[in-house]
Scaffold this motif. Sequence first.
Motif, PDB file in Angstrom:
ATOM      1  N   ARG A  78       0.822  -1.211   0.000  1.00  0.00           N
ATOM      2  CA  ARG A  78       0.000   0.000   0.000  1.00  0.00           C
ATOM      3  C   ARG A  78       0.856   1.262   0.000  1.00  0.00           C
ATOM      4  NH1 ARG A  78      -3.573   0.326   4.997  1.00  0.00           N
ATOM      5  NH2 ARG A  78      -1.748   1.335   5.832  1.00  0.00           N
ATOM      6  N   GLN A 121      -2.418   0.472  -6.463  1.00  0.00           N
ATOM      7  CA  GLN A 121      -3.871   0.519  -6.477  1.00  0.00           C
ATOM      8  C   GLN A 121      -4.408  -0.750  -5.836  1.00  0.00           C
ATOM      9  OE1 GLN A 121      -5.235   1.205 -10.464  1.00  0.00           O
ATOM     10  NE2 GLN A 121      -4.676   3.355 -10.402  1.00  0.00           N
ATOM     11  N   ILE A 122      -5.317  -0.569  -4.907  1.00  0.00           N
ATOM     12  CA  ILE A 122      -5.898  -1.710  -4.217  1.00  0.00           C
ATOM     13  C   ILE A 122      -6.909  -2.408  -5.121  1.00  0.00           C
ATOM     14  CG2 ILE A 122      -7.378  -2.389  -2.297  1.00  0.00           C
ATOM     15  CD1 ILE A 122      -6.143  -0.133  -0.679  1.00  0.00           C
ATOM     16  N   ILE A 123      -6.768  -3.709  -5.228  1.00  0.00           N
ATOM     17  CA  ILE A 123      -7.763  -4.532  -5.926  1.00  0.00           C
ATOM     18  C   ILE A 123      -8.638  -5.107  -4.813  1.00  0.00           C
ATOM     19  CG2 ILE A 123      -8.156  -6.543  -7.398  1.00  0.00           C
ATOM     20  CD1 ILE A 123      -5.315  -6.004  -8.542  1.00  0.00           C
ATOM     21  N   PRO A 124      -9.838  -4.581  -4.650  1.00  0.00           N
ATOM     22  CA  PRO A 124     -10.670  -4.952  -3.507  1.00  0.00           C
ATOM     23  C   PRO A 124     -10.816  -6.450  -3.281  1.00  0.00           C
ATOM     24  CG  PRO A 124     -11.690  -3.151  -4.712  1.00  0.00           C
ATOM     25  CD  PRO A 124     -10.519  -3.617  -5.536  1.00  0.00           C
ATOM     26  N   GLU A 125     -11.001  -7.214  -4.347  1.00  0.00           N
ATOM     27  CA  GLU A 125     -11.196  -8.656  -4.188  1.00  0.00           C
ATOM     28  C   GLU A 125      -9.952  -9.322  -3.602  1.00  0.00           C
ATOM     29  OE1 GLU A 125     -11.692  -7.028  -7.118  1.00  0.00           O
ATOM     30  OE2 GLU A 125     -13.873  -6.954  -7.106  1.00  0.00           O
ATOM     31  N   LYS A 126      -8.765  -8.936  -4.092  1.00  0.00           N
ATOM     32  CA  LYS A 126      -7.521  -9.526  -3.597  1.00  0.00           C
ATOM     33  C   LYS A 126      -7.238  -9.076  -2.162  1.00  0.00           C
ATOM     34  CE  LYS A 126      -5.220 -10.443  -7.938  1.00  0.00           C
ATOM     35  NZ  LYS A 126      -3.981 -10.343  -8.705  1.00  0.00           N
ATOM     36  N   ALA A 127      -7.530  -7.822  -1.868  1.00  0.00           N
ATOM     37  CA  ALA A 127      -7.329  -7.328  -0.504  1.00  0.00           C
ATOM     38  C   ALA A 127      -8.268  -8.046   0.465  1.00  0.00           C
ATOM     39  CB  ALA A 127      -7.554  -5.823  -0.443  1.00  0.00           C
ATOM     40  N   ALA A 128      -9.501  -8.280   0.037  1.00  0.00           N
ATOM     41  CA  ALA A 128     -10.466  -8.968   0.896  1.00  0.00           C
ATOM     42  C   ALA A 128     -10.032 -10.404   1.173  1.00  0.00           C
ATOM     43  CB  ALA A 128     -11.854  -8.946   0.253  1.00  0.00           C
TER      44      ALA A 128
END
Length: 111
Positions: free
Chosen positions: A21, A27-34
């Motif tokens: 981060r 850039q955050i990829i929401p699915e991968k971060a989740a």
Amino acid sequence: MTGPEHYRKAEEILDTLKAARSKPGFQIIPEKAAVALAEAQVHATLALAAVTAHHMVATTGNDRDEWSVAIHGPAVACVHPEHYEGECPCPPSCTCCGSTPAAPAVPGATS
């Protein structure tokens, strides 16, 4: 995996996310971060279950030492001469002398 290994893995995942981060242009990829956060949560939950179960059985031995290292890091070498007597100037993780750790300094106190 042991409880301390689950604990370290959870921290490793979170540290990896924090490091990524902080990179410019990240850039955050929401699915991968989740997925990564869920994995860290599972490891943290398993670590908590392991330490809770272990505490009910015993609080001494190698597992306790492994937990100490997982949480506080490895023991450090002393900075004082061999056979030191008195208050140990080393950090609390010092294990080679058995001296009493020095009390933390109180700001503004005089002796």
